[in-house]
Design a protein around this motif. Sequence first.
Motif, short mmCIF file in Angstrom:
data_model
loop_
_atom_site.label_atom_id
_atom_site.label_comp_id
_atom_site.label_asym_id
_atom_site.label_seq_id
_atom_site.Cartn_x
_atom_site.Cartn_y
_atom_site.Cartn_z
N MET A 59 0.84 -1.20 0.00
CA MET A 59 0.00 0.00 0.00
C MET A 59 0.87 1.25 0.00
SD MET A 59 -3.11 -1.22 -0.05
CE MET A 59 -4.30 -0.04 0.57
N GLY A 60 0.32 2.35 -0.50
CA GLY A 60 1.12 3.56 -0.68
C GLY A 60 0.85 4.61 0.39
N GLU A 61 1.84 4.86 1.26
CA GLU A 61 1.70 5.87 2.30
C GLU A 61 2.30 7.20 1.84
OE1 GLU A 61 1.86 1.83 4.15
OE2 GLU A 61 3.30 2.93 2.93
N ILE A 62 1.52 8.26 1.96
CA ILE A 62 1.95 9.60 1.57
C ILE A 62 1.67 10.52 2.75
CG2 ILE A 62 1.61 11.51 -0.06
CD1 ILE A 62 0.37 9.23 -1.96
N THR A 63 2.71 11.20 3.25
CA THR A 63 2.54 12.10 4.38
C THR A 63 2.33 13.52 3.88
OG1 THR A 63 3.95 10.68 5.73
CG2 THR A 63 3.59 12.91 6.54
N VAL A 64 1.35 14.21 4.45
CA VAL A 64 1.09 15.61 4.12
C VAL A 64 1.20 16.40 5.41
CG1 VAL A 64 -0.54 17.27 3.13
CG2 VAL A 64 -0.44 14.94 2.22
N VAL A 117 -1.93 9.79 4.08
CA VAL A 117 -2.86 9.35 3.04
C VAL A 117 -2.41 7.96 2.61
CG1 VAL A 117 -3.72 9.81 0.71
CG2 VAL A 117 -3.21 11.72 2.26
N VAL A 118 -3.32 6.98 2.66
CA VAL A 118 -2.97 5.62 2.24
C VAL A 118 -3.72 5.31 0.95
CG1 VAL A 118 -2.91 3.19 2.87
CG2 VAL A 118 -2.58 4.94 4.63
N ALA A 119 -2.95 5.11 -0.12
CA ALA A 119 -3.49 4.86 -1.45
C ALA A 119 -3.34 3.38 -1.80
CB ALA A 119 -2.75 5.70 -2.48
N ASN A 120 -4.14 2.92 -2.76
CA ASN A 120 -3.99 1.57 -3.27
C ASN A 120 -2.66 1.43 -3.99
OD1 ASN A 120 -6.54 0.06 -2.72
ND2 ASN A 120 -7.43 1.81 -3.75
N ALA A 121 -2.07 0.25 -3.91
CA ALA A 121 -0.75 0.03 -4.50
C ALA A 121 -0.71 0.40 -5.98
CB ALA A 121 -0.35 -1.44 -4.32
N SER A 122 -1.76 0.04 -6.71
CA SER A 122 -1.76 0.27 -8.16
C SER A 122 -1.86 1.75 -8.52
CB SER A 122 -2.92 -0.49 -8.80
OG SER A 122 -4.14 -0.12 -8.19
N ASN A 123 -2.31 2.57 -7.56
CA ASN A 123 -2.52 4.00 -7.84
C ASN A 123 -1.62 4.91 -7.03
OD1 ASN A 123 -4.66 3.40 -9.58
ND2 ASN A 123 -6.13 3.38 -7.92
N ALA A 124 -0.71 4.36 -6.25
CA ALA A 124 0.07 5.18 -5.30
C ALA A 124 0.83 6.29 -6.02
CB ALA A 124 1.02 4.30 -4.50
N GLN A 125 1.46 5.97 -7.14
CA GLN A 125 2.22 7.00 -7.86
C GLN A 125 1.30 8.07 -8.43
OE1 GLN A 125 5.72 6.97 -7.90
NE2 GLN A 125 5.39 9.08 -8.59
N THR A 126 0.16 7.65 -8.96
CA THR A 126 -0.83 8.58 -9.51
C THR A 126 -1.32 9.54 -8.43
OG1 THR A 126 -1.56 6.94 -11.12
CG2 THR A 126 -3.08 8.74 -10.66
N VAL A 127 -1.62 9.00 -7.26
CA VAL A 127 -2.11 9.82 -6.14
C VAL A 127 -1.01 10.77 -5.68
CG1 VAL A 127 -2.93 9.78 -3.76
CG2 VAL A 127 -3.80 8.11 -5.41
N LEU A 128 0.21 10.27 -5.56
CA LEU A 128 1.34 11.10 -5.14
C LEU A 128 1.52 12.27 -6.12
CD1 LEU A 128 3.85 11.52 -3.27
CD2 LEU A 128 5.12 10.12 -4.91
N ASP A 129 1.53 11.96 -7.42
CA ASP A 129 1.72 13.00 -8.44
C ASP A 129 0.61 14.05 -8.37
OD1 ASP A 129 3.95 11.62 -9.26
OD2 ASP A 129 3.00 10.72 -11.04
#
Length: 375
Positions: A59-64, A117-129
């Motif tokens: 899973m994709g963790e993104i800190t804001v 923010v926790v994103a789905n693995a398949s979309n983590a880069q898309t969400v980050l961008d």
Amino acid sequence: MSSNAPVEPRHTALDALHRSLGATMTDFAGWDMPLRYGSERDEHLAVRTKAGLFDLSHMGEITVTGPQAASLLDFALVGNIGGVKPGRARYTMICRADGGILDDLIVYRLAETTYMVVANASNAQTVLDALVERAAGFDAEVRDDRDAYALLAIQGPESPGILKSLTDADLDGLKYYAGLPGTVASVPALIARTGYTGEDGFELFVAPADAEKLWQALTDAGAPVGLVPCGLSCRDTLRLEAGMPLYGHELSTALTPFDAGLGRVVKFEKEGDFVGREALTEAAARAESQPPRVLVGLIAEGRRVPRAGYPVVADGKVVGEVTSGAPSPTLGKPIAMAYVDAAHSAPGTPGVGVDIRGSHEPYEVVALPFYKRQK
């Protein structure tokens, strides 16, 4: 110079451990992940009746962070994130300007000006961008923390007892969709009462270097009450029974939250503009006057399993499409989620079937979820 060499899949901190347990591995969103350790059915039923342990480190963790972190997330996402209290979490979505769903997310407010923010693995880069792009003009920092965390999930009715034996954190006071920092088996962790199985359970965010120690401690503590390691295959049948959407199946950029029957996550009442507000306002009005297809449950009368993309039929016409389908270990029958025309969406609607390779198999239309745990 371009290379056509295949990209090596990423490995979680628990990769060697999964292999030592004899896991069948599979590529999932660019990660080598355990599909199953033994019988998918046994793993599924363990979560429903005892407990299961999952590695979700893909899973994709993104800190804001920053003074305007809340304002940025209120602009970037459809939910009212500024209204989330520290220590709580919120299910929400990130949409395109045209209202199409980029991903569904869980956002944890870790402190006054810090969110994860926790994103789905398949979309983590898309969400980050998207978050980096949407952060322009806000006094806030978006940080890619995917490599900073391993994520373990313990799910099932025995999971509170297992976890209590390893932590002095106040699990009884930890509400659903809340998180608190603590230590589990002497490992520092963010302990969250969230999950994707329809059962009570916890997700534990830890440093990758601590993942194996924590997995082993949970395994040892859970062994007397029937805890087993679980792969992605039973995670999918568990979430399907619980009626939980999966991105790429029930959710996509072709659908707005209103098309997906999840318009409730869009908070028009929050102050200021947000990405997709105009398009989603139109989508909400459209859904009122012309109901979109409705996401329903289908239970097979026979034994054939419907798969994503199979047409739903009634009176010789196509009236919908299956988004997810699998045998249900809990119900003992094949089940599916499908978007169907509103006229055929009421539970018990007669004459509905699924076209499985040219044969129209009869199905019962039911309300979601298929399974709800007893509180």
